[in-house]
Design an enzyme around this catalytic site. Structure first.
Site, PDB file in Angstrom:
ATOM      1  N   GLU A 105       0.778  -1.223   0.021  1.00  0.00           N
ATOM      2  CA  GLU A 105       0.009   0.074  -0.112  1.00  0.00           C
ATOM      3  C   GLU A 105       0.822   1.262  -0.048  1.00  0.00           C
ATOM      4  O   GLU A 105       0.323   2.308  -0.150  1.00  0.00           O
ATOM      5  CB  GLU A 105      -0.880  -0.049   1.268  1.00  0.00           C
ATOM      6  CG  GLU A 105      -2.057  -0.953   1.305  1.00  0.00           C
ATOM      7  CD  GLU A 105      -2.917  -0.810  -0.064  1.00  0.00           C
ATOM      8  OE1 GLU A 105      -3.724   0.235  -0.439  1.00  0.00           O
ATOM      9  OE2 GLU A 105      -2.919  -1.837  -0.864  1.00  0.00           O
ATOM     10  N   ARG A 143      20.018   7.547 -21.251  1.00  0.00           N
ATOM     11  CA  ARG A 143      20.008   7.783 -22.642  1.00  0.00           C
ATOM     12  C   ARG A 143      20.567   9.267 -22.678  1.00  0.00           C
ATOM     13  O   ARG A 143      20.915   9.725 -23.702  1.00  0.00           O
ATOM     14  CB  ARG A 143      18.899   7.375 -23.309  1.00  0.00           C
ATOM     15  CG  ARG A 143      17.659   8.176 -23.097  1.00  0.00           C
ATOM     16  CD  ARG A 143      16.401   7.401 -23.410  1.00  0.00           C
ATOM     17  NE  ARG A 143      16.535   6.911 -25.073  1.00  0.00           N
ATOM     18  CZ  ARG A 143      16.190   8.105 -25.769  1.00  0.00           C
ATOM     19  NH1 ARG A 143      16.127   9.415 -25.620  1.00  0.00           N
ATOM     20  NH2 ARG A 143      16.338   7.803 -27.331  1.00  0.00           N
ATOM     21  N   ASP A 158      14.893  13.683 -30.402  1.00  0.00           N
ATOM     22  CA  ASP A 158      13.798  12.984 -29.703  1.00  0.00           C
ATOM     23  C   ASP A 158      12.587  13.940 -29.351  1.00  0.00           C
ATOM     24  O   ASP A 158      12.559  15.215 -29.261  1.00  0.00           O
ATOM     25  CB  ASP A 158      14.366  13.023 -27.993  1.00  0.00           C
ATOM     26  CG  ASP A 158      14.868  11.384 -27.744  1.00  0.00           C
ATOM     27  OD1 ASP A 158      15.210  10.816 -28.806  1.00  0.00           O
ATOM     28  OD2 ASP A 158      15.407  11.227 -26.828  1.00  0.00           O
TER      29      ASP A 158
END
Ligand code: ADE
Length: 239
Positions: A105, A143, A158
């Site tokens: 939880e 990256r 990107d």
């Protein structure tokens, strides 16, 4: 689970090349009693279990002794601030950081307060644990590190790198089931190709993620292209 980032793909290669290190620590090492307990029932009742504060505090203290008191601790949880490329870029400049993965939880709030954890979410959906979220963060950060991607062009183009979505891509063959590729890509004219790609990128962002354009800092050329796209759309919408 972490062999996915430690052994494979871009992250696996970065680790093998010594550009980055990922240490996975099993909290059970700091567990309590004969059963090395790391969770217990929630005060106030309710379903599920809550992760104990003490093993987390001890683990983070050990890492702080090794890496310094200022090492940032990031707790992955759906209650956290949503991660965006901007934060990923900032994290990629840190020399070290700790990722805390919750299970069950959640974590006793006092542990998060004591270790001064930042809380980050990877999106508005619930995973069964923070590990996959941590791996998403690791992949996105790694990256961005210099030397990790072969062709450094790849991160500049990107999606999100300049606040826009990436443009469309095509490869061989030139025609598939009667569908050809845009002529400009065969023209050999690099300026026209770059302009076409920029327009594609802006029009995709405008169609799919207009929210991104509100925050993007567009240069004059980009603003002009956006206007062009909006005008073209108005013409198309006219009855
Ligand atoms: N743990 C469970 N769900 C999560 C989410 N969406 N982001 C980060 N950590 C999580």
């Amino acid at each position: 689970m972490f062999s996915a980032v430690k052994e494979f793909g871009v992250t696996g290669r970065a680790i093998k090349n010594g550009l980055v290190t990922v240490d996975v620590i099993d909290l059970r090492q700091f567990g309590q009693g004969n059963y090395r307990q790391i969770d217990d029932r929630p005060f106030g009742g309710g379903p599920g279990m809550v992760m104990l504060a003490e093993p987390i505090i001890q683990c983070v203290s050990q890492l702080k002794r090794k890496y310094g008191d200022e090492i940032p601790v990031m707790y992955l949880s759906p209650q956290g601030r949503r991660l965006e490329q901007k934060q990923i870029n900032q994290f990629s400049n840190l020399s070290h950081f700790i990722l805390l993965c919750g299970r069950y939880e959640g974590v006793d709030q006092r542990a998060l307060d004591i270790i001064r954890a930042q809380e980050w979410s990877i999106g508005d959906y619930v995973l069964s644990g923070g590990e996959l979220a941590a791996m998403v963060l690791i992949d996105a950060v790694v990256r961005q590190i210099d030397g990790v991607l072969g062709n450094c062009e790849s991160i500049h183009n990107d999606s999100f790198a300049n606040g826009l979505l990436d443009c469309v891509h095509y490869t061989r063959p030139q025609s598939i089931r009667g569908r050809s590729i845009p002529d400009v890509l065969l023209s050999g004219d690099h300026v026209s190709i770059e302009q076409w790609r920029l327009k594609q990128s802006i029009s995709r962002t405008w169609e799919r993620r207009p929210d991104l354009l509100e925050n993007a800092e567009l240069d004059e050329q980009q603003k002009q292209i956006l206007e062009e796209i909006q005008n073209e759309q108005r013409v198309m919408e006219k009855p």
